[in-house]
Design a protein around this motif. Sequence first.
Motif, PDB file in Angstrom:
ATOM      1  N   LEU A  31      27.701  48.838  46.551  1.00 44.72           N
ATOM      2  CA  LEU A  31      26.845  49.499  45.571  1.00 44.72           C
ATOM      3  C   LEU A  31      27.535  50.732  44.977  1.00 44.72           C
ATOM      4  CD1 LEU A  31      23.358  49.339  47.346  1.00 44.72           C
ATOM      5  CD2 LEU A  31      24.209  47.905  45.478  1.00 44.72           C
ATOM      6  N   ALA A  32      28.192  51.510  45.824  1.00 43.14           N
ATOM      7  CA  ALA A  32      28.836  52.738  45.352  1.00 43.14           C
ATOM      8  C   ALA A  32      30.091  52.472  44.537  1.00 43.14           C
ATOM      9  CB  ALA A  32      29.180  53.634  46.547  1.00 43.14           C
ATOM     10  N   THR A  33      30.627  51.259  44.615  1.00 42.72           N
ATOM     11  CA  THR A  33      31.825  50.895  43.849  1.00 42.72           C
ATOM     12  C   THR A  33      31.585  49.614  43.048  1.00 42.72           C
ATOM     13  OG1 THR A  33      32.707  49.715  45.783  1.00 42.72           O
ATOM     14  CG2 THR A  33      33.395  52.008  45.485  1.00 42.72           C
ATOM     15  N   LEU A  34      30.374  49.444  42.593  1.00 49.27           N
ATOM     16  CA  LEU A  34      29.999  48.207  41.904  1.00 49.27           C
ATOM     17  C   LEU A  34      30.773  48.017  40.612  1.00 49.27           C
ATOM     18  CD1 LEU A  34      28.007  45.847  42.315  1.00 49.27           C
ATOM     19  CD2 LEU A  34      26.362  47.083  40.887  1.00 49.27           C
ATOM     20  N   GLY A  35      31.256  49.104  40.040  1.00 48.15           N
ATOM     21  CA  GLY A  35      31.988  49.015  38.782  1.00 48.15           C
ATOM     22  C   GLY A  35      33.244  48.177  38.858  1.00 48.15           C
ATOM     23  N   PHE A  36      33.815  47.973  40.040  1.00 41.58           N
ATOM     24  CA  PHE A  36      34.982  47.108  40.152  1.00 41.58           C
ATOM     25  C   PHE A  36      34.658  45.683  39.709  1.00 41.58           C
ATOM     26  CE2 PHE A  36      36.424  50.281  43.452  1.00 41.58           C
ATOM     27  CZ  PHE A  36      37.498  50.739  42.715  1.00 41.58           C
ATOM     28  N   TRP A  37      33.409  45.297  39.801  1.00 43.70           N
ATOM     29  CA  TRP A  37      32.977  43.964  39.359  1.00 43.70           C
ATOM     30  C   TRP A  37      32.320  44.004  37.981  1.00 43.70           C
ATOM     31  CZ3 TRP A  37      33.991  39.444  41.891  1.00 43.70           C
ATOM     32  CH2 TRP A  37      34.498  39.547  43.194  1.00 43.70           C
ATOM     33  N   HIS A  38      31.662  45.100  37.659  1.00 46.70           N
ATOM     34  CA  HIS A  38      30.875  45.162  36.432  1.00 46.70           C
ATOM     35  C   HIS A  38      31.524  46.043  35.383  1.00 46.70           C
ATOM     36  CE1 HIS A  38      27.202  42.976  37.685  1.00 46.70           C
ATOM     37  NE2 HIS A  38      27.631  43.318  38.887  1.00 46.70           N
TER      38      HIS A  38
ATOM     39  N   SER B  44      50.604  39.958  39.521  1.00 53.17           N
ATOM     40  CA  SER B  44      51.745  39.056  39.373  1.00 53.17           C
ATOM     41  C   SER B  44      52.434  38.821  40.714  1.00 53.17           C
ATOM     42  CB  SER B  44      52.748  39.646  38.374  1.00 53.17           C
ATOM     43  OG  SER B  44      52.138  39.917  37.139  1.00 53.17           O
ATOM     44  N   LEU B  45      52.650  39.908  41.450  1.00 54.11           N
ATOM     45  CA  LEU B  45      53.344  39.823  42.732  1.00 54.11           C
ATOM     46  C   LEU B  45      52.596  38.926  43.712  1.00 54.11           C
ATOM     47  CD1 LEU B  45      55.715  41.070  44.469  1.00 54.11           C
ATOM     48  CD2 LEU B  45      54.035  42.750  45.235  1.00 54.11           C
ATOM     49  N   HIS B  46      51.314  39.170  43.865  1.00 56.70           N
ATOM     50  CA  HIS B  46      50.535  38.419  44.856  1.00 56.70           C
ATOM     51  C   HIS B  46      50.282  36.987  44.418  1.00 56.70           C
ATOM     52  CE1 HIS B  46      48.907  41.910  47.458  1.00 56.70           C
ATOM     53  NE2 HIS B  46      50.059  42.238  46.917  1.00 56.70           N
TER      54      HIS B  46
ATOM     55  N   LEU C 214      41.760  37.283  51.807  1.00 56.86           N
ATOM     56  CA  LEU C 214      40.724  37.170  50.773  1.00 56.86           C
ATOM     57  C   LEU C 214      41.307  36.644  49.468  1.00 56.86           C
ATOM     58  CD1 LEU C 214      38.835  40.540  51.422  1.00 56.86           C
ATOM     59  CD2 LEU C 214      38.015  38.239  51.950  1.00 56.86           C
ATOM     60  N   GLN C 215      42.518  37.049  49.142  1.00 52.86           N
ATOM     61  CA  GLN C 215      43.151  36.575  47.917  1.00 52.86           C
ATOM     62  C   GLN C 215      43.555  35.112  48.027  1.00 52.86           C
ATOM     63  OE1 GLN C 215      46.141  39.652  46.700  1.00 52.86           O
ATOM     64  NE2 GLN C 215      44.996  40.879  48.191  1.00 52.86           N
ATOM     65  N   LEU C 216      43.967  34.693  49.208  1.00 47.89           N
ATOM     66  CA  LEU C 216      44.275  33.280  49.412  1.00 47.89           C
ATOM     67  C   LEU C 216      43.045  32.418  49.200  1.00 47.89           C
ATOM     68  CD1 LEU C 216      46.594  33.245  52.578  1.00 47.89           C
ATOM     69  CD2 LEU C 216      47.236  32.703  50.226  1.00 47.89           C
ATOM     70  N   VAL C 217      41.916  32.876  49.687  1.00 45.49           N
ATOM     71  CA  VAL C 217      40.698  32.069  49.637  1.00 45.49           C
ATOM     72  C   VAL C 217      40.035  32.128  48.268  1.00 45.49           C
ATOM     73  CG1 VAL C 217      38.378  31.790  50.610  1.00 45.49           C
ATOM     74  CG2 VAL C 217      40.314  32.329  52.119  1.00 45.49           C
ATOM     75  N   PHE C 218      39.946  33.319  47.680  1.00 46.27           N
ATOM     76  CA  PHE C 218      39.143  33.503  46.466  1.00 46.27           C
ATOM     77  C   PHE C 218      39.974  33.673  45.197  1.00 46.27           C
ATOM     78  CE2 PHE C 218      36.512  35.053  49.992  1.00 46.27           C
ATOM     79  CZ  PHE C 218      35.378  34.276  49.808  1.00 46.27           C
ATOM     80  N   GLY C 219      41.292  33.633  45.294  1.00 47.59           N
ATOM     81  CA  GLY C 219      42.123  33.873  44.132  1.00 47.59           C
ATOM     82  C   GLY C 219      42.436  35.358  43.993  1.00 47.59           C
ATOM     83  N   ILE C 220      43.387  35.672  43.123  1.00 47.82           N
ATOM     84  CA  ILE C 220      43.887  37.040  43.043  1.00 47.82           C
ATOM     85  C   ILE C 220      42.873  38.008  42.434  1.00 47.82           C
ATOM     86  CG2 ILE C 220      45.698  38.524  42.149  1.00 47.82           C
ATOM     87  CD1 ILE C 220      46.515  36.662  44.464  1.00 47.82           C
ATOM     88  N   PRO C 221      42.304  37.751  41.245  1.00 49.62           N
ATOM     89  CA  PRO C 221      41.377  38.748  40.674  1.00 49.62           C
ATOM     90  C   PRO C 221      40.165  39.019  41.558  1.00 49.62           C
ATOM     91  CG  PRO C 221      42.108  37.209  38.983  1.00 49.62           C
ATOM     92  CD  PRO C 221      42.564  36.649  40.293  1.00 49.62           C
ATOM     93  N   ALA C 222      39.490  37.962  42.030  1.00 51.31           N
ATOM     94  CA  ALA C 222      38.320  38.164  42.884  1.00 51.31           C
ATOM     95  C   ALA C 222      38.730  38.663  44.263  1.00 51.31           C
ATOM     96  CB  ALA C 222      37.535  36.864  43.007  1.00 51.31           C
ATOM     97  N   GLY C 223      39.841  38.146  44.790  1.00 53.49           N
ATOM     98  CA  GLY C 223      40.282  38.547  46.120  1.00 53.49           C
ATOM     99  C   GLY C 223      40.636  40.012  46.199  1.00 53.49           C
TER     100      GLY C 223
ATOM    101  N   ILE D  25      39.150  45.519  47.989  1.00 53.96           N
ATOM    102  CA  ILE D  25      38.781  46.925  47.793  1.00 53.96           C
ATOM    103  C   ILE D  25      37.550  47.260  48.613  1.00 53.96           C
ATOM    104  CG2 ILE D  25      37.914  48.591  46.116  1.00 53.96           C
ATOM    105  CD1 ILE D  25      39.651  47.137  44.010  1.00 53.96           C
ATOM    106  N   TRP D  26      36.566  46.397  48.556  1.00 49.85           N
ATOM    107  CA  TRP D  26      35.330  46.632  49.333  1.00 49.85           C
ATOM    108  C   TRP D  26      35.614  46.623  50.829  1.00 49.85           C
ATOM    109  CZ3 TRP D  26      31.056  43.308  46.486  1.00 49.85           C
ATOM    110  CH2 TRP D  26      30.768  43.929  45.267  1.00 49.85           C
TER     111      TRP D  26
END
Length: 610
Positions: free
Chosen positions: A54-61, A76-78, A119-128, A133-134
């Motif tokens: 909630l306090a960092t919701l802007g990373f998604w919105h 790119s690296l990941h 998390l990046q392996l499972v959900f992809g780089i942008p979402a992961g 961060i959370w």
Amino acid sequence: MVLQWLNITETTSVAMTQGALVGVIFLFALLLIWRLAKYKWVAAGVLLALITPLATLGFWHSHGQLGISDWDYYFSLHTGHRQTLLTYHQLPQWNPWICGGTAALADPEFRFFTPTFLLQLVFGIPAGFRLAIWLATATGAIGMLMLGKRLKLSVYAALLAGTAFAFGSVNLLEIVEGHPNIFAAMFIPWVLWSWLAAYRNATNRKWWIIATGALLTLTFFQGGIYLLMYTAIAFAGLIVVSPRRREALLTTIYSGLWALGFAAVKLIPVFLWLSQFQDQVYASSPLTLPFLHKILLGRYLHGVEGVFPGQEAGWHEYGAYIGPIVLILALIGLIRNYNKRIVVMLGVAALLAILISSTGPLLKPLFDQAPFLPRSNISRFILFAVIPISLLAGYGVDVIQSRKQWRTVLAIVVIGLAAVDLMSLSYALSKQAFVLPHTVPAIPAAPSPIGYTTLDYKTRHNGVDYTRAYDARLQGYGTMAYCSVLSPEPAVRTVHDEVDTEIITVRGKSGQDGTFQLIEWTPNRVTVDITAQEDSEVILNTNYAKGWFVNEEAAIERAGRVTTDVSAGEHRLVFRYKTPGLGTGVTISLLSLVGAVAYRSLYPRSPSRK
């Protein structure tokens, strides 16, 4: 006028208001915890975990999909590491997509062995990355909560310490800039929590030493060599301020030895890589002590310049907002508990960290004479001042509260106000990170299996041009937009050159070039059939580094690229990169793990020493 003083726009003001509402929610949750008869500590940990998104919701919105600044590089690296594992089913050892080719596993910032990369392996780089961060923010907050508990703080005091550490700007500013190495900060409170148990001769002390070594290893895996160096400096400070210095020294040495063993799988390759490609430039920072009030109390967002004279980098290198409420509470805790040794230790630690973080120009001669040491802005060491200041603020909370209910309620209200102050800024910061769209028009696909481009496809946002190397990477390009100081100079031929642009070149000694047929291409291995009309050199279009072999013999470096010589005729060549030191590192790490398990079996419990 107020908005100008706070350095915000009307849009940012709305974000700050939304963050303040999250702080109010936090306050009401504190009141609910106050009414609980049991499980207050569990409830506090759950609260920190739930309040983080909630306090960092802007990373998604935020308004875009892609990140600003260094996020372009790390996306790119990941992506390369993820593709190497999932598409080519190989451990990432060589990354051909970054600046003509560089180390993967031996890169100090290789994060393959971390929970955030999972998390990046499972959900992809942008979402992961957003989920990472959370995870990092919540883990650090809960770690401070547990560290506060170990220091005998009340649950409310420890909650304040966790809130100040997680939602101040010291970590979030770097996250917005695109520095995932700061995720390693999530382990630092846990390292101190474990180290303190071992130092105090707790039951199972030797196990706590092993645990501290394991947590140090996670810190290195997550953050690389830079933050590890700062953590090592912090441990040296612990020895200085501890009353039982011999015990502190032994605890640190033993923990460090276990960490060296556990981390050898990455540590040895990293040091061998650094012996080839040393950091020759020390990113100095100015003397910041006169501007400490702006660093700790300035509500500056990302991208602010000119906060103080001589600011040589973005505000993410300096900012460490904790706010006036937390700072006042820290002063109260220090003044009212000056007779407590632990409080004095925290005060000295905060002072030392502030002084070290302020000494940028003074350290430059040292780093210039020691290029084997990794270095970056020493101003980042302010992180290790925020930790003791946050804990001191917890002691201030415990000064306010007592057995009288109204004083406890007063302390809770003060904590809530601090949360409103901190989260109003954290929410606004989180809105700044991922604001860029994908490149329009779409970038055409690269030639198979890889092509190199010097184009960076810049996009302008708020008057700043940001590269879009990640979009080029998604189309199969290797890009030159970000080249680490710890990597080879780019020597590859790009798609914009006139000659040698293919993955393989067969160059005859007298000008009769041969032909090739690509059999297999992966990041770590390339197999080709060569037909040479005469004695020739065969060039793989990737940067050279130690570890490249051709048919199990060391490759030759010519003009910075991987090369071998062949006689006239037909040949099958297998170019393979093997990370130097990996085998030794794996062996040491496995032996260390076996040693830890064997110790647990042979000595399941060690008595506490009074």
